[in-house]
Design a protein around this motif. Structure first.
Motif, mmCIF file in Angstrom:
data_model
loop_
_atom_site.group_PDB
_atom_site.id
_atom_site.type_symbol
_atom_site.label_atom_id
_atom_site.label_comp_id
_atom_site.label_asym_id
_atom_site.label_seq_id
_atom_site.Cartn_x
_atom_site.Cartn_y
_atom_site.Cartn_z
ATOM 1 N N VAL A 28 0.854 -1.189 0.000
ATOM 2 C CA VAL A 28 0.000 0.000 0.000
ATOM 3 C C VAL A 28 0.887 1.235 0.000
ATOM 4 N N ASP A 29 0.682 2.111 -0.959
ATOM 5 C CA ASP A 29 1.401 3.387 -1.026
ATOM 6 C C ASP A 29 0.412 4.499 -0.694
ATOM 7 N N VAL A 30 0.692 5.248 0.362
ATOM 8 C CA VAL A 30 -0.277 6.215 0.899
ATOM 9 C C VAL A 30 0.112 7.639 0.515
ATOM 10 N N GLY A 31 -0.897 8.412 0.106
ATOM 11 C CA GLY A 31 -0.722 9.838 -0.141
ATOM 12 C C GLY A 31 -1.501 10.649 0.883
ATOM 13 N N LYS A 32 -1.712 11.918 0.591
ATOM 14 C CA LYS A 32 -2.385 12.801 1.539
ATOM 15 C C LYS A 32 -3.865 12.471 1.680
ATOM 16 N N SER A 33 -4.528 12.236 0.578
ATOM 17 C CA SER A 33 -5.968 11.990 0.625
ATOM 18 C C SER A 33 -6.391 10.722 -0.104
ATOM 19 N N ALA A 85 4.196 7.454 5.968
ATOM 20 C CA ALA A 85 4.105 8.730 5.254
ATOM 21 C C ALA A 85 3.684 9.819 6.224
ATOM 22 N N GLY A 86 4.583 10.147 7.140
ATOM 23 C CA GLY A 86 4.242 11.138 8.163
ATOM 24 C C GLY A 86 3.120 10.597 9.027
ATOM 25 N N HIS A 87 1.990 11.296 9.024
ATOM 26 C CA HIS A 87 0.812 10.810 9.752
ATOM 27 C C HIS A 87 -0.280 10.332 8.797
ATOM 28 N N TYR A 88 -0.056 10.496 7.492
ATOM 29 C CA TYR A 88 -1.099 10.163 6.525
ATOM 30 C C TYR A 88 -1.401 8.669 6.476
#
Length: 276
Positions: A28-33, A85-88
């Motif tokens: 899973v690759d997570v972005g901001k939204s 990814a930070g907190h995202y």
């Protein structure tokens, strides 16, 4: 056989008897939204091509339905890898998001970047490229297991992180303040080794960033000024500070530096009050 928790040794011990087609990787690759997910078995066969989904309750629900439909009925272990990814990425590592029995691990972004280089895609960073790199790391048994914490521990960790960030901002503010002070009162650091670590240094920074003002006041009147504000200054220190003020050679930016310094000093006081 004793194994190390979360290590590749433990991973090998758990899967050495399992056919590769019954081991499933879900990178899973997570972005901001939004995020992107795919699924494959440990032979490299793609079970679900990369698909993007919004980070909402409905979006995650639809994604889970597609992933579960793609996982073979005889799968012995499903390993989900979420790149930090930070907190995202936090919503996707929360307990209860993934089906019971699925192993969820968190992957270091630096490891994902290194894997991209190994794959010959050093300068390429897209969600699909990252998914392949994450999948390769999952196949190699990399990743730190996501451990469920009780609410008190979660709260403590949040406050510790908050305090650490405030400390970092305080340090940066102090460095900026000292830079402005060097422009406005360049000789002060010669008279005081630690300007912001002493009461008299802070008094000078707050009220005498213009050395001409301190020079006009003189040692005696400066000591009286300090005493009225609860700061005791001995004669030698007062004389040294006034002499530094008289010999100071401010820069051309001294005027604006004093204005910025006052703003920084007020911010520093607020930060220190929050951290105390």
């Amino acid at each position: 056989m004793r194994t190390l928790r979360g290590s590749s040794v433990e991973w090998t011990a758990r899967t050495e008897e399992v056919p590769l087609r019954e081991l499933i990787a879900v990178p899973v690759d997570v972005g901001k939204s939004s995020a992107m997910v795919m699924a494959c078995d440990f032979t490299g066969r793609v079970l679900l091509s990369a698909v993007e989904f919004p980070l909402t309750r409905a979006g995650v629900g639809q994604m889970l339905a597609r992933v579960q439909a793609a996982v073979p009925a005889g799968a012995q272990l499903v390993r989900v890898g979420v790149e930090a990814a930070g907190h995202y990425h936090r919503p996707l590592t929360t307990v209860g998001v993934w089906p019971d029995g699925w192993q969820v691990v968190e992957l270091n972004p630096a490891h994902v970047s290194a894997q991209r280089r190994v794959n010959g895609q050093r300068g390429v960073k897209t969600d699909r490229v990252d998914l392949v790199a994450i999948a390769d790391l999952l196949l190699a048994g990399r990743g730190s297991p996501v451990i469920a914490c009780e609410e008190p521990l979660i709260e403590l960790a949040a406050w510790v992180a908050h305090r650490r960030r405030r400390g970092e901002v305080r340090t940066a503010t102090k460095n900026q303040l000292l830079t402005q002070l060097d422009r406005a009162f360049p000789a002060l650091s010669l008279a005081l080794a630690d300007v912001l670590g002493t009461k008299v240094g802070r008094l000078v920074a707050a009220h005498f960033a213009d050395p001409a003002r301190l020079a006009r006041l003189g040692p005696g009147r400066f000591r009286e000024f300090a005493a009225r504000r609860g700061v005791k200054v001995n004669r030698q220190v007062a004389a040294r500070l006034v002499e530094a003020a008289r010999t100071a050679l401010p820069t051309a930016e001294a005027g604006i530096a004093r204005q910025i310094l006052q703003a920084d000093f007020a911010l520093l006081c607020d930060l220190e009050a929050q951290i105390a």
